[in-house]
Design a protein around this motif. Structure first.
Motif, mmCIF file in Angstrom:
data_model
loop_
_atom_site.group_PDB
_atom_site.id
_atom_site.type_symbol
_atom_site.label_atom_id
_atom_site.label_comp_id
_atom_site.label_asym_id
_atom_site.label_seq_id
_atom_site.Cartn_x
_atom_site.Cartn_y
_atom_site.Cartn_z
ATOM 1 N N ARG A 80 0.713 -1.193 -0.014
ATOM 2 C CA ARG A 80 0.161 -0.242 0.019
ATOM 3 C C ARG A 80 0.908 1.248 -0.126
ATOM 4 N N MET A 81 2.065 1.257 0.668
ATOM 5 C CA MET A 81 3.051 2.348 0.735
ATOM 6 C C MET A 81 3.448 2.572 -0.756
ATOM 7 N N MET A 82 3.390 1.669 -1.628
ATOM 8 C CA MET A 82 4.298 2.084 -2.842
ATOM 9 C C MET A 82 3.394 2.573 -3.759
ATOM 10 N N VAL A 83 1.925 2.649 -3.670
ATOM 11 C CA VAL A 83 1.017 3.257 -4.293
ATOM 12 C C VAL A 83 1.180 4.709 -4.497
ATOM 13 N N PRO A 84 1.002 5.362 -3.327
ATOM 14 C CA PRO A 84 1.251 7.079 -3.254
ATOM 15 C C PRO A 84 2.827 7.344 -3.811
ATOM 16 N N ASP A 85 3.635 6.432 -3.436
ATOM 17 C CA ASP A 85 5.252 6.903 -4.205
ATOM 18 C C ASP A 85 4.912 6.780 -5.307
ATOM 19 N N CYS A 86 4.522 5.982 -6.131
ATOM 20 C CA CYS A 86 4.359 5.788 -7.589
ATOM 21 C C CYS A 86 3.629 6.894 -7.947
ATOM 22 N N HIS A 87 2.571 7.213 -7.344
ATOM 23 C CA HIS A 87 1.755 8.440 -7.984
ATOM 24 C C HIS A 87 2.623 9.644 -8.034
ATOM 25 N N LYS A 88 3.393 9.864 -7.017
ATOM 26 C CA LYS A 88 3.988 11.235 -6.977
ATOM 27 C C LYS A 88 5.058 10.991 -8.158
ATOM 28 N N ARG A 89 5.802 9.935 -8.217
ATOM 29 C CA ARG A 89 6.775 9.918 -9.446
ATOM 30 C C ARG A 89 6.188 9.939 -10.454
ATOM 31 N N LEU A 90 4.801 9.486 -10.775
ATOM 32 C CA LEU A 90 4.129 9.682 -12.205
ATOM 33 C C LEU A 90 3.766 11.342 -12.517
ATOM 34 N N GLU A 91 3.416 11.934 -11.311
ATOM 35 C CA GLU A 91 3.175 13.305 -11.334
ATOM 36 C C GLU A 91 4.541 13.942 -11.950
ATOM 37 N N THR A 92 5.531 13.771 -11.083
ATOM 38 C CA THR A 92 6.842 14.371 -11.660
ATOM 39 C C THR A 92 7.147 14.054 -13.042
ATOM 40 N N ALA A 93 7.138 13.075 -13.450
ATOM 41 C CA ALA A 93 7.485 12.431 -14.888
ATOM 42 C C ALA A 93 6.400 13.116 -15.856
ATOM 43 N N LEU A 94 5.155 13.188 -15.483
ATOM 44 C CA LEU A 94 4.326 13.864 -16.112
ATOM 45 C C LEU A 94 4.567 15.267 -16.510
ATOM 46 N N ALA A 95 4.714 16.099 -15.267
ATOM 47 C CA ALA A 95 5.055 17.489 -15.560
ATOM 48 C C ALA A 95 6.465 17.686 -16.319
ATOM 49 N N ASP A 96 7.365 16.889 -16.283
ATOM 50 C CA ASP A 96 8.616 16.952 -17.010
ATOM 51 C C ASP A 96 8.536 16.625 -18.496
ATOM 52 N N LEU A 97 7.308 15.680 -18.838
ATOM 53 C CA LEU A 97 7.200 15.311 -20.189
ATOM 54 C C LEU A 97 6.332 16.431 -20.941
ATOM 55 N N LYS A 98 5.402 17.276 -19.962
ATOM 56 C CA LYS A 98 4.918 18.024 -20.636
ATOM 57 C C LYS A 98 5.771 19.426 -20.773
ATOM 58 N N ALA A 99 6.803 19.531 -20.009
ATOM 59 C CA ALA A 99 7.760 20.676 -20.297
ATOM 60 C C ALA A 99 8.415 20.586 -21.451
ATOM 61 N N THR A 100 8.772 19.271 -21.679
ATOM 62 C CA THR A 100 9.606 18.983 -22.757
ATOM 63 C C THR A 100 8.798 18.993 -24.140
ATOM 64 N N LEU A 101 7.715 18.736 -23.973
ATOM 65 C CA LEU A 101 6.976 18.607 -25.191
ATOM 66 C C LEU A 101 6.709 20.369 -25.557
ATOM 67 N N ALA A 102 6.513 20.964 -24.518
ATOM 68 C CA ALA A 102 6.038 22.496 -24.641
ATOM 69 C C ALA A 102 7.329 23.204 -25.537
ATOM 70 N N GLU A 103 8.362 22.673 -25.009
ATOM 71 C CA GLU A 103 9.626 23.269 -25.592
ATOM 72 C C GLU A 103 9.883 22.925 -27.116
ATOM 73 N N LEU A 104 9.736 21.578 -27.330
ATOM 74 C CA LEU A 104 9.711 21.007 -28.557
ATOM 75 C C LEU A 104 8.855 21.763 -29.575
ATOM 76 N N LYS A 105 7.574 21.892 -29.075
ATOM 77 C CA LYS A 105 6.500 22.699 -29.843
ATOM 78 C C LYS A 105 6.696 24.086 -30.270
ATOM 79 N N GLU A 106 7.511 24.957 -29.292
ATOM 80 C CA GLU A 106 7.766 26.178 -29.233
ATOM 81 C C GLU A 106 9.021 26.149 -30.596
ATOM 82 N N ALA A 107 9.782 25.040 -30.736
ATOM 83 C CA ALA A 107 11.044 25.217 -31.626
ATOM 84 C C ALA A 107 10.452 24.578 -32.955
ATOM 85 N N ASN A 108 8.833 24.464 -32.957
ATOM 86 C CA ASN A 108 8.551 23.897 -34.163
ATOM 87 C C ASN A 108 8.968 22.333 -34.578
#
Length: 112
Positions: A59-87
């Motif tokens: 049960r302890m691993m589920v919230p930890d995994c959620h935190k890591r997923l949220e961090t990875a998602l934010a990182d992915l969105k930022a990277t995607l935004a940069e690439l879109k800006e660069a066309n």
């Protein structure tokens, strides 16, 4: 500088963490059923305590995994935004967008 390769790596990271999260959720269900079964059958108190510890760890691993997923998602969105800006163009961008939608569907229900 952000590249399509970085985007692909971050997309894969998100997919892997989603898979890991689902695995932990299944494990929690399985261990909870096993614990309930042991209680029902009147198992040895020591064995039951050990099983409850296994369940608590799962049960302890589920919230930890959620935190890591949220961090990875934010990182992915930022990277995607940069690439879109660069066309930038490529199949990786479409894959990243679909992965973001999939991950948001997994993350949102737990925030409510």
């Amino acid at each position: 500088m952000v590249t399509l390769r970085n985007l692909k790596i971050k997309t894969s990271t998100c997919k892997r963490i989603v898979k890991e999260l689902r695995s932990y959720e299944k494990e929690v269900e399985k261990e909870a059923a096993k614990t309930a079964d042991m209680k029902e059958k009147g198992a040895d108190p020591y064995d039951l305590k050990q099983q409850e510890n296994v369940l608590a760890e799962s049960r302890m691993m589920v919230p930890d995994c959620h935190k890591r997923l949220e961090t990875a998602l934010a990182d992915l969105k930022a990277t995607l935004a940069e690439l879109k800006e660069a066309n930038e163009q490529g199949a990786e961008i479409g894959e990243a967008e679909s992965t973001i939608a999939e991950v948001e569907a997994v993350v949102k229900p737990t925030e409510e």
